[in-house]
Design a protein around this motif. Structure first.
Motif, PDB file in Angstrom:
ATOM      1  N   GLU A  21       0.832  -1.200   0.000  1.00 38.78           N
ATOM      2  CA  GLU A  21       0.000   0.000   0.000  1.00 38.78           C
ATOM      3  C   GLU A  21       0.870   1.254   0.000  1.00 38.78           C
ATOM      4  O   GLU A  21       0.584   2.235  -0.699  1.00 38.78           O
ATOM      5  CB  GLU A  21      -0.910  -0.018   1.231  1.00 38.78           C
ATOM      6  CG  GLU A  21      -2.050   0.985   1.170  1.00 38.78           C
ATOM      7  CD  GLU A  21      -3.034   0.766   2.308  1.00 38.78           C
ATOM      8  OE1 GLU A  21      -4.102   1.388   2.254  1.00 38.78           O
ATOM      9  OE2 GLU A  21      -2.724  -0.007   3.227  1.00 38.78           O
ATOM     10  N   LEU A  22       1.952   1.222   0.767  1.00 40.50           N
ATOM     11  CA  LEU A  22       2.871   2.352   0.815  1.00 40.50           C
ATOM     12  C   LEU A  22       3.495   2.599  -0.552  1.00 40.50           C
ATOM     13  O   LEU A  22       3.584   3.738  -1.016  1.00 40.50           O
ATOM     14  CB  LEU A  22       3.965   2.093   1.847  1.00 40.50           C
ATOM     15  CG  LEU A  22       5.069   3.152   1.952  1.00 40.50           C
ATOM     16  CD1 LEU A  22       4.484   4.480   2.415  1.00 40.50           C
ATOM     17  CD2 LEU A  22       6.164   2.685   2.901  1.00 40.50           C
ATOM     18  N   SER A  23       3.911   1.545  -1.231  1.00 36.98           N
ATOM     19  CA  SER A  23       4.525   1.682  -2.556  1.00 36.98           C
ATOM     20  C   SER A  23       3.552   2.307  -3.543  1.00 36.98           C
ATOM     21  O   SER A  23       3.931   3.160  -4.357  1.00 36.98           O
ATOM     22  CB  SER A  23       4.986   0.315  -3.067  1.00 36.98           C
ATOM     23  OG  SER A  23       6.008  -0.210  -2.242  1.00 36.98           O
ATOM     24  N   ARG A  24       2.290   1.889  -3.482  1.00 37.25           N
ATOM     25  CA  ARG A  24       1.291   2.452  -4.399  1.00 37.25           C
ATOM     26  C   ARG A  24       1.091   3.941  -4.136  1.00 37.25           C
ATOM     27  O   ARG A  24       0.994   4.743  -5.065  1.00 37.25           O
ATOM     28  CB  ARG A  24      -0.036   1.706  -4.255  1.00 37.25           C
ATOM     29  CG  ARG A  24      -0.049   0.324  -4.889  1.00 37.25           C
ATOM     30  CD  ARG A  24      -1.474  -0.199  -5.032  1.00 37.25           C
ATOM     31  NE  ARG A  24      -2.130  -0.353  -3.739  1.00 37.25           N
ATOM     32  CZ  ARG A  24      -2.081  -1.467  -3.012  1.00 37.25           C
ATOM     33  NH1 ARG A  24      -1.395  -2.514  -3.455  1.00 37.25           N
ATOM     34  NH2 ARG A  24      -2.715  -1.543  -1.861  1.00 37.25           N
ATOM     35  N   LEU A  25       1.020   4.315  -2.864  1.00 41.71           N
ATOM     36  CA  LEU A  25       0.799   5.716  -2.531  1.00 41.71           C
ATOM     37  C   LEU A  25       1.992   6.585  -2.926  1.00 41.71           C
ATOM     38  O   LEU A  25       1.830   7.658  -3.506  1.00 41.71           O
ATOM     39  CB  LEU A  25       0.521   5.859  -1.035  1.00 41.71           C
ATOM     40  CG  LEU A  25      -0.847   5.380  -0.559  1.00 41.71           C
ATOM     41  CD1 LEU A  25      -0.904   5.371   0.962  1.00 41.71           C
ATOM     42  CD2 LEU A  25      -1.946   6.270  -1.118  1.00 41.71           C
ATOM     43  N   VAL A  26       3.187   6.122  -2.622  1.00 47.68           N
ATOM     44  CA  VAL A  26       4.381   6.905  -2.947  1.00 47.68           C
ATOM     45  C   VAL A  26       4.525   7.062  -4.456  1.00 47.68           C
ATOM     46  O   VAL A  26       4.953   8.111  -4.948  1.00 47.68           O
ATOM     47  CB  VAL A  26       5.638   6.255  -2.333  1.00 47.68           C
ATOM     48  CG1 VAL A  26       6.908   6.921  -2.858  1.00 47.68           C
ATOM     49  CG2 VAL A  26       5.595   6.361  -0.809  1.00 47.68           C
ATOM     50  N   SER A  27       4.152   6.041  -5.211  1.00 43.00           N
ATOM     51  CA  SER A  27       4.257   6.121  -6.669  1.00 43.00           C
ATOM     52  C   SER A  27       3.337   7.192  -7.240  1.00 43.00           C
ATOM     53  O   SER A  27       3.528   7.641  -8.371  1.00 43.00           O
ATOM     54  CB  SER A  27       3.925   4.766  -7.302  1.00 43.00           C
ATOM     55  OG  SER A  27       2.541   4.465  -7.167  1.00 43.00           O
ATOM     56  N   ARG A  28       2.349   7.618  -6.454  1.00 46.94           N
ATOM     57  CA  ARG A  28       1.388   8.614  -6.931  1.00 46.94           C
ATOM     58  C   ARG A  28       1.668  10.016  -6.389  1.00 46.94           C
ATOM     59  O   ARG A  28       0.865  10.924  -6.565  1.00 46.94           O
ATOM     60  CB  ARG A  28      -0.027   8.167  -6.547  1.00 46.94           C
ATOM     61  CG  ARG A  28      -0.453   6.909  -7.305  1.00 46.94           C
ATOM     62  CD  ARG A  28      -1.542   6.144  -6.587  1.00 46.94           C
ATOM     63  NE  ARG A  28      -2.796   6.861  -6.536  1.00 46.94           N
ATOM     64  CZ  ARG A  28      -3.891   6.395  -5.925  1.00 46.94           C
ATOM     65  NH1 ARG A  28      -3.844   5.217  -5.321  1.00 46.94           N
ATOM     66  NH2 ARG A  28      -5.002   7.090  -5.916  1.00 46.94           N
ATOM     67  N   LEU A  29       2.809  10.198  -5.744  1.00 50.10           N
ATOM     68  CA  LEU A  29       3.181  11.542  -5.305  1.00 50.10           C
ATOM     69  C   LEU A  29       3.385  12.419  -6.533  1.00 50.10           C
ATOM     70  O   LEU A  29       4.177  12.096  -7.409  1.00 50.10           O
ATOM     71  CB  LEU A  29       4.469  11.502  -4.480  1.00 50.10           C
ATOM     72  CG  LEU A  29       4.404  10.792  -3.125  1.00 50.10           C
ATOM     73  CD1 LEU A  29       5.784  10.751  -2.492  1.00 50.10           C
ATOM     74  CD2 LEU A  29       3.421  11.487  -2.199  1.00 50.10           C
ATOM     75  N   GLU A  30       2.686  13.534  -6.587  1.00 48.82           N
ATOM     76  CA  GLU A  30       2.696  14.352  -7.794  1.00 48.82           C
ATOM     77  C   GLU A  30       3.200  15.769  -7.581  1.00 48.82           C
ATOM     78  O   GLU A  30       3.263  16.547  -8.522  1.00 48.82           O
ATOM     79  CB  GLU A  30       1.270  14.427  -8.373  1.00 48.82           C
ATOM     80  CG  GLU A  30       0.713  13.076  -8.802  1.00 48.82           C
ATOM     81  CD  GLU A  30      -0.725  13.170  -9.267  1.00 48.82           C
ATOM     82  OE1 GLU A  30      -1.369  14.205  -8.972  1.00 48.82           O
ATOM     83  OE2 GLU A  30      -1.196  12.234  -9.918  1.00 48.82           O
TER      84      GLU A  30
END
Length: 398
Positions: free
Chosen positions: A374-383
């Motif tokens: 879940e952390l990886s998915r969220l960090v990948s969406r930092l914009e």
């Protein structure tokens, strides 16, 4: 009287979880994401109370020509548009890109129309900068989050990713377009001699607003007396008449405006509170980036910059922190540059080192394994850099 405007409660654990204007990572699910990222960061949290610069060519004339060889001392690859921008002061990166796309740039005698073309040491670059294009701002029915309004001023909670005023590549959808519609004002246009700026340079540097642009430039940003970076969310005040504009401008110049920001950082400051008094100047290797280096102000290429910070909460066992900033000055990218200097770049700030990889390297080891995916998915969406203008205090002289 000094009105204080705030667009969300003063930072606390609860505010961090429910404030979509600050922690929104994706508009697709604004209610879920703020709660999720704060929950993950808190999963293992521990509660806690002189560089030599190359001198660029200096000119501001339209149609300027450049014939130069890339310095042999330069290491690695350089983007064509970035390198040309660094060599010609006063030319916007967007205008350089327009020149490249128009076939006005040659590398080693061959026309190159790709703005991201990689240069190497020894490459010979010949270019002619294209003529200035007039800008205009038209009223657009853009929803504005208005925190305060009277007959003289307007305080807006600017969302992230919104540019403050029109610039090359961002002629529509700006805050100014929305303000023109809200205030029932007509279309405004720049003069033919206007000096244009990159959208990447949008900042809260009031000195640039007052002294760095022509009268024509001001014509496409009516009422704007300060700016926020494109990726920064939060409060911005707009003057609705010349009298208010003059008084607000004076307050910014005298640094009497109260401004409080909050941010998420990669890592935690070594001291829980302090003051950073380090001059800031433009990075000679990257025109859109500033650099904080002690002693630079003595060389005339940097300005005095001072920021006060306070750690509000340590997150993820020291992998991140919620930090409050109070500005004593208002320089371009001041908080972002000072945070990088301190070794705690803002979360999501790719320009200043707060990359996704850095965030993961700091947070993942301190997070329970069952949160990793879940952390990886969220960090990948930092914009964008996680910086929010929380409080704005100004003197009411009406």
């Amino acid at each position: 009287m000094v009105p204080l405007y705030t667009c969300c409660p003063f930072p606390s654990s609860k505010a961090l979880q429910i404030s979509p204007s600050f922690l929104l990572l994706s508009s697709r699910n604004p209610k879920f994401l703020p709660f999720t990222i704060s929950r993950i960061l808190r999963a293992t949290s521990i509660s806690t109370s002189a560089t030599k610069h190359e001198e660029p060519i200096r000119t501001s004339y339209a149609g300027v020509q450049l014939e130069e060889t890339v310095d042999e001392t330069k290491q690695g690859k350089l983007r064509l548009d970035s390198w040309i921008s660094s060599r010609i002061q006063g030319i916007s990166r967007a205008r350089v890109q327009s020149s490249i796309k128009s076939g006005l740039v040659k590398v080693n005698g061959r026309v190159v129309d790709k703005v991201s073309h990689s240069l190497r040491a020894g490459d010979k670059v010949d270019c002619v900068i294209s003529d200035l294009q007039r800008l205009k701002a038209e009223p657009e029915d853009i929803p504005l989050d208005i925190v305060f309004e009277d007959d003289h001023v307007l305080v807006v909670n600017k969302p992230s990713h919104m540019v403050v005023h029109p610039a090359p590549g961002n002629a529509n959808g700006t805050l100014v377009n929305g303000i023109l519609h809200h205030c029932s004002l007509p279309t405004v246009a720049s003069s033919e001699k206007e000096v244009l700026f990159d959208t990447e340079d949008m900042s809260d540097d009031e000195q640039d607003i007052f002294h760095g642009a022509s009268a024509g430039a001001a014509s496409v940003r009516p009422g704007i007396v300060h700016r926020l970076d494109k990726g920064t969310s939060g409060l911005l005040v707009v003057a609705k008449d010349e009298y208010s504009h003059a008084h607000l401008s004076e307050q910014f110049k005298q640094h009497t405006i109260q401004r409080v920001y909050i941010s998420l950082t990669c890592g935690v400051p070594s001291a829980s509170a302090g003051r950073v008094d380090i001059p800031i100047g433009r990075d000679s290797n990257n025109r859109i980036r500033m650099v904080a280096v002690p002693g630079l102000s003595h060389h005339g290429r940097a300005r005095h910059a001072a920021s006060r910070y306070k750690v509000i909460e340590v997150l993820a066992g020291g992998g991140s922190a919620l930090v409050q900033w109070r500005l004593e000055t208002g320089r371009t990218h001041q908080i972002r540059a000072h945070a990088k200097y301190m070794g705690i770049p803002l979360l999501g700030d790719e320009v200043y080192g707060g990359t996704k990889n850095m965030a993961l390297s700091l947070i993942r080891p301190r997070t329970p394994p069952y949160y990793n995916d879940e952390l990886s998915r969220l960090v990948s969406r930092l914009e964008r850099p996680y910086l929010h203008a929380l409080v704005l205090g100004l003197e009411d002289k009406t």
